[in-house]
Design a protein around this motif. Structure first.
Motif, short mmCIF file in Angstrom:
data_model
loop_
_atom_site.label_atom_id
_atom_site.label_comp_id
_atom_site.label_asym_id
_atom_site.label_seq_id
_atom_site.Cartn_x
_atom_site.Cartn_y
_atom_site.Cartn_z
N PHE A 1 0.86 -1.32 -0.01
CA PHE A 1 -0.11 0.13 0.17
C PHE A 1 1.00 1.30 -0.12
O PHE A 1 0.68 2.25 -0.67
N ARG A 2 1.92 1.22 0.92
CA ARG A 2 2.75 2.44 0.79
C ARG A 2 3.40 2.59 -0.38
O ARG A 2 3.63 3.73 -0.70
N HIS A 3 3.86 1.53 -1.27
CA HIS A 3 4.43 1.84 -2.47
C HIS A 3 3.40 2.22 -3.59
O HIS A 3 3.95 3.17 -4.28
N LEU A 4 2.25 1.64 -3.44
CA LEU A 4 1.17 2.49 -4.31
C LEU A 4 0.86 3.77 -4.11
O LEU A 4 0.63 4.63 -4.91
N GLN A 5 1.02 4.20 -2.75
CA GLN A 5 0.79 5.51 -2.62
C GLN A 5 1.98 6.48 -2.82
O GLN A 5 1.51 7.34 -3.56
N ASP A 6 3.16 6.02 -2.69
CA ASP A 6 4.27 6.66 -3.52
C ASP A 6 4.32 6.76 -4.96
O ASP A 6 4.98 7.72 -5.43
N SER A 7 3.80 5.72 -5.49
CA SER A 7 3.74 5.62 -7.18
C SER A 7 2.73 6.65 -7.91
O SER A 7 2.61 6.76 -8.94
N GLY A 8 1.83 7.34 -7.04
CA GLY A 8 0.81 7.99 -7.45
C GLY A 8 1.06 9.50 -7.63
O GLY A 8 0.37 10.19 -7.64
N THR A 9 2.58 9.70 -8.01
CA THR A 9 2.79 11.39 -8.46
C THR A 9 2.93 11.18 -9.90
O THR A 9 3.49 10.38 -10.40
N SER A 10 2.43 12.55 -10.35
CA SER A 10 2.76 12.72 -11.77
C SER A 10 4.06 13.12 -11.97
O SER A 10 4.53 13.79 -11.14
N GLN A 11 4.31 13.26 -13.23
CA GLN A 11 5.69 13.59 -13.48
C GLN A 11 5.75 15.06 -13.66
O GLN A 11 6.71 15.85 -13.53
N THR A 12 4.53 15.58 -14.48
CA THR A 12 4.47 16.93 -14.95
C THR A 12 3.21 17.59 -14.35
O THR A 12 3.19 18.66 -14.13
N SER A 13 2.14 17.21 -14.02
CA SER A 13 0.92 17.70 -13.59
C SER A 13 1.35 18.16 -12.23
O SER A 13 1.41 17.11 -11.11
N THR A 14 1.32 19.30 -11.85
CA THR A 14 1.56 19.55 -10.40
C THR A 14 0.55 19.97 -9.86
O THR A 14 0.52 20.38 -8.53
N HIS A 15 -0.82 20.13 -10.54
CA HIS A 15 -2.05 20.72 -9.82
C HIS A 15 -2.98 19.54 -9.54
O HIS A 15 -4.26 20.01 -9.21
N ILE A 16 -2.87 18.39 -10.05
CA ILE A 16 -3.96 17.48 -9.93
C ILE A 16 -3.91 17.00 -8.35
O ILE A 16 -2.78 16.59 -7.93
N PRO A 17 -4.83 16.89 -7.63
CA PRO A 17 -4.76 16.84 -6.23
C PRO A 17 -4.31 15.17 -6.14
O PRO A 17 -4.47 14.12 -6.88
N GLN A 18 -3.68 15.20 -4.91
CA GLN A 18 -3.36 13.72 -4.36
C GLN A 18 -4.59 13.03 -4.02
O GLN A 18 -5.73 13.46 -3.67
N ALA A 19 -4.54 11.85 -4.30
CA ALA A 19 -6.04 10.76 -4.28
C ALA A 19 -5.87 10.76 -2.68
O ALA A 19 -4.86 10.69 -1.74
N SER A 20 -7.05 10.49 -1.95
CA SER A 20 -7.36 10.23 -0.80
C SER A 20 -7.51 8.49 -0.74
O SER A 20 -7.71 7.88 -1.69
#
Lengths: 457, 518
Positions: free
Chosen positions: B130-149
């Protein structure tokens, strides 16, 4: 004939041991049985076959932000009309769920306190508390809390009554609201509950209230003694003179059709007789630049806010001001146009001894934004962040109802398009955020409220 | 044979007395009402009506809870959510719920990933994945799509994002990246490096996890709650952890729900491009989780020598999601929790004796296996934790013995229905609920059927559910208590008048002081 045991003969050791063993054998067997390990957890299910690692899908390239235009953020259709009672009706039909959000807004807020601080808040709370719970004199079994969630918010220039209920119970809710607004009881029990709530709000919403009062230049702060001095006849008089259907706004968001909303609004406000009383004297105004609330120590955290009144609600400069607010800080709890119409604001939390320095930094940054051109990349990031935050907020019909209670739909409909059209924020800063238009609020924790503890002897 | 008259007299007297006693015993023939009415002392008649005579039928002295009268509930509000289910060739389930009038779109991805799927030697793998999935959800370029809950539970892991409609392709791309990023050696060492060795049972969620440990003893696979860097993880390799991740995020174990303003065809096309190439994994095994009977309360008490805020938490393992008792327990929760729309927060009538300073939280986590219901009370150091517990215990006992009254039942029903509708009205929680229903029940319609199921639950069922599931025997107590301290000065009640004050002295004999007039 009895035989005497031969006491002189020595016992056979091997026989003695055999006898001892035979005697203990049952005990030993029982102990062995008990010592068997307690059955462990049932065996786990067999593991499925492993997935081969050779297949690693390669993703297509990530969609670039530059290639994606800003969403217009178009609101659902909002119907707007004036009613014969003088009230304004706004209606948004969202039929997905049988849930309705109703807001009733009176154009009377804390600015109407005059020489009696807290009277607007106390009157609103007493009106609401009078409709809550059983009422023996009226033989009422239960109040509006049985059918609707309710809350209230008193801003500087408006009082918003909020109700959420299942759409099938709208008629019952409106009947209760009709009595609540037009014939409130102002009983002592309701007044006492209202006072307790007002005291709680006094302690908990210092920052928001201080910001709003600073915008209006309201000098006097409400205190506990002010609230204690307000009696039921004060509230009754205030209600008679300030609460009326003319100028009220009724907002329906949810599963109620337009026809039904119109009929229910008419039912709620029909026959409301109001008396025109003498206008209350205005509260003493002040142009103090910095308003401080509380008495924090130098190292205690304080909430600092820089704010300005800004132009009218539908002014074209508002999208640029939203961008400026976003560029300056990201720590405000909500977007600037949600809680207080017409308020540009920037907020942060710092140590009390750094509050002055923060104010200076914000003024300098604002001056820089008003004189230098912002990099297009920074501008796009600010716009994108605002659009995404607004999309998240409007994904909940409750937030839509709350916003319509304070703003016209035209002010924030298609906010994405309005933000896209901003290429330079300097003119807006120069018009509305000059040094003499800025106000600061510093809100610290009240040390006298902290409980003292001591050990028992 | 002739009997003496005296003997006959004795026999006859004995018979008469025996009949009289039998008639006086309960259950015997009733006495005439007149005799009882005459035995009462007649009072002067007043305006109030005369009291009714004692009922002639005999009743036992101890009160027996009678079957409560049925409550006439209002018609349940109908919910009709129009959704479409699609299944990709690799088994990925997609639920599409378009709403053209909403200004946003919500994407919720549910994985059958949780510690209930861990086998022997895999303790902690689910949380690390789960922690790995959480860390993998960052975009490379889009900086304003919010983080997932996020939500991480024993059976389910959820990632939910709300964004503007034009950002749907970017959100789906991010979820696909989250899904496909492997746990290689770098990611594994990063997981180990970013792990902060702390006792998770002291975190905010820690008390609930400790209660789960107690509640699920002997229950496979819920019997362990593994977080942090466990022993199994220390000896594991990146490959073994990645294999676990791939298995539990395989398409046949995954559900994606999209709600809001979007084009269904375009969304399906994006999903096919991003998730279609993922190879299908083994089918998700069906399993039945049986919770062994709990026959005594289990306790985990921590005593502190410092003056710190105290708390106690009751945890009960209750039926799994979809069980009818769970609906009744939702009503019980509504009867106990504070009224959220009141300021200051108002207590329910059942817990109105709870001190104002005590903070009450009740939470129900519905699961495929035994669900978890927790009731937590946080209180400052100056409150007596035992007395506060007694208030809660009395409320639960009363509910289990006598059940709710009519008003309470109606109010609870309305509260639960309104709360459910609130959850559904928000886009992110609606997509998350639909995903959860699909993963746990295989049917998203379970979300819409709650109001109608609620209307079928009566007072007796609520009483039975409270009696069956919330007893002290089946309770798991986690407590943190410290030394008693004095309450703050403003809360201290004024000291009672001293009892040692001198009694007024009687005037000496012969004095001219008058006696006080009566």
């Amino acid at each position: 004939m009895r035989t005497r045991p031969n006491l002189e003969s020595t016992p056979n050791p091997s026989a003695w041991k055999a006898g001892l063993l035979a005697a203990l054998a049952p005990t030993i067997c029982a102990a062995c049985l008990r010592m068997q390990p307690v059955p462990l957890l049932p065996p786990p299910p067999p593991q499925p076959a492993p997935i081969p690692t050779t297949h690693q899908p390669t993703l297509p390239p990530e969609p670039k932000d530059a290639s994606l235009s800003l969403d217009p953020l178009e609101l659902p259709p909002v119907h707007h009309e004036s009613r014969p009672s003088g009230a304004t009706l706004q209606h948004v039909h969202i039929p997905t769920l049988p849930l309705t959000h109703l807001r009733v807004v009176f154009p009377t807020g804390r600015a109407a306190d005059g020489d009696q601080p807290g009277i607007a808040t106390m009157t609103a709370l007493t009106v609401l508390e009078g409709a809550v719970g059983p009422d023996a004199p009226t033989r009422r079994q239960h109040g509006i809390e049985q059918v609707a969630e309710h809350s209230i918010r008193v801003t500087t220039d408006a009082t918003v009554f909020s109700f959420t209920f299942v759409s099938t119970e709208a008629e019952g809710v409106i009947e209760q609201l009709r009595t609540m607004f037009q014939q409130p009881g102002f009983r002592l029990s309701a007044l006492q509950r209202a006072r307790a709530t007002a005291l709680h709000l006094l302690a908990s919403s210092n920052r928001l209230r201080s910001m709003e009062d600073a915008l209006m230049g309201v000098e006097r702060q409400v205190s506990e003694s002010d609230l204690s001095n307000i009696k039921d006849w004060h509230c009754r008089t205030f209600h008679k003179t300030m609460y009326r259907s003319e100028g009220a706004r009724v907002i329906w968001v949810g599963d109620v059709s337009l026809d039904r909303a119109q009929a229910l609004t008419g039912r709620m406000l029909a026959g409301w007789k109001t008396t025109k009383g003498d206008p209350k004297p205005e509260a003493p105004r002040s142009n103090r630049r910095v308003i401080r609330v509380g008495s924090p120590g130098p190292d205690d955290p304080v909430q600092v806010v820089m704010l300005a009144r800004g132009p009218d609600r539908d002014h074209e400069d508002w999208p640029a001001l939203w961008i400026v607010s976003q560029l300056m800080t990201k720590t405000c709890g909500s977007l600037p146009w949600v809680e207080q119409p017409g308020a540009f604001r920037v907020c942060d939390t710092v140590a009390a001894k750094q509050a002055e320095r923060w104010m200076g930094e914000m003024e300098a940054k604002l001056s820089m934004l008003g004189s230098s051109e912002i990099a297009p990349a920074d501008l796009d990031v600010a716009k994108g962040t605002l659009v995404e935050a607004e999309a998240r907020r409007l994904g909940n019909p409750r937030a839509l109802a709350d916003t319509l209670a304070l703003w016209d739909a035209s002010s924030f409909d298609r906010a994405g398009d309005k933000l896209s059209g901003v290429s330079d924020v300097r003119p807006a800063v120069g018009r509305h955020l000059t040094a003499d238009q800025l106000r600061f609020v510093v809100v610290g924790s009240n040390a006298s409220n902290a409980p003292t503890t001591s050990r028992r002897p | 044979m002739r009997f003496a008259p005296f003997v006959l007299f004795v026999i006859g007297s004995t018979l008469c007395l025996g009949l009289g006693e039998a008639s006086a015993r309960p259950g015997s023939a009733p006495l005439p009402a007149d005799s009882l009415a005459k035995s009462k002392k007649r009072k002067k008649p007043r305006a109030t009506p005369a009291p009714t005579p004692t009922p002639t039928s005999s009743t036992p002295k101890t009160a027996v809870p009678r079957a409560p009268a049925p409550v006439q509930l209002p018609t349940p509000a109908p919910i009709s959510l129009s959704w479409q289910r699609h299944t990709l060739p690799n088994g990925l389930r997609v639920i599409l719920h378009p709403e053209p009038h909403m200004p946003a779109v919500s994407v919720s991805v549910g994985y059958s990933l949780g510690h209930s799927f861990e086998t022997k030697g895999q303790s902690g793998f689910a949380h690390a994945s789960f922690r790995h999935l959480q860390d993998s959800g960052t975009s490379q370029t889009s900086t304003h799509i919010p983080q997932a809950s996020t939500y991480f539970g024993p059976d389910l892991t959820l990632f939910t994002t709300v964004a503007s409609p034009s950002r749907l392709p970017a959100v789906l791309w991010r979820e696909a990246r989250r899904h496909s990023r492997p746990i290689d050696a770098d990611a594994f060492s990063n997981l180990r490096a970013t792990h902060h060795p702390r006792r998770f049972d002291q975190s905010d969620q820690g008390a609930r996890l400790r209660a789960e440990r107690l509640a699920y003893q002997g229950c496979w696979p819920y019997g362990h709650v593994a977080h942090d860097w466990t022993t199994d993880l220390q000896v594991a390799s990146a490959d073994s952890l990645d294999e676990f991740r791939r298995q539990h995020t395989s398409p046949s174990w995954t559900v994606i729900t999209i709600t809001g303003r979007f084009d269904t065809d375009a969304a399906l096309e994006h999903l096919g491009q991003l998730f279609g190439p993922i190879p299908s994994g083994p089918p998700k095994p069906t399993r039945k989780v049986v919770l062994p009977d709990q026959t005594n309360q289990r306790v985990d008490v921590e005593k502190s020598s410092e003056s710190t805020p105290q708390f106690f938490l009751y945890g009960w393992a209750v039926p799994p999601a979809g069980h009818v008792d769970l609906v009744a327990l939702r009503l019980v929760i509504a009867m106990l929790q504070d009224r959220s729309d009141a300021l200051p927060r108002a207590r329910s009538t059942r817990l109105e004796k709870l001190p104002e300073e005590a903070k009450l939280q009740i939470h129900l986590d519905e699961r495929a296996g035994p669900s978890m219901l927790t009731l937590r009370v946080d209180l400052p150091a100056f409150l007596d934790i035992d007395r506060v517990r007694q208030v809660v215990d009395d409320a639960l006992l009363d509910l289990a013995t006598y059940g709710p009254d009519t008003d309470e039942m109606l109010a609870a029903w309305r509260t639960v229905q309104l709360s459910h509708l609130h959850e559904l009205s928000s886009m992110d929680s609606r997509s998350a609920l639909l995903t959860r229903a699909e993963v746990l029940h295989g049917d998203p319609d379970a979300v819409a059927s709650l109001p109608s199921v609620l209307s079928t639950v009566n007072r007796e069922e609520v009483r039975r559910a409270a009696r069956r599931h919330l007893t002290p025997i089946r309770r798991n107590l986690v407590e943190h208590r410290g030394p008693r301290v004095d309450p703050p000065k403003r809360l201290q009640s004024p000291s009672p008048p001293s009892k040692t004050t001198a009694a007024p002295q009687k005037p000496p004999r012969g004095s001219k002081q008058r006696k006080p007039q009566k």
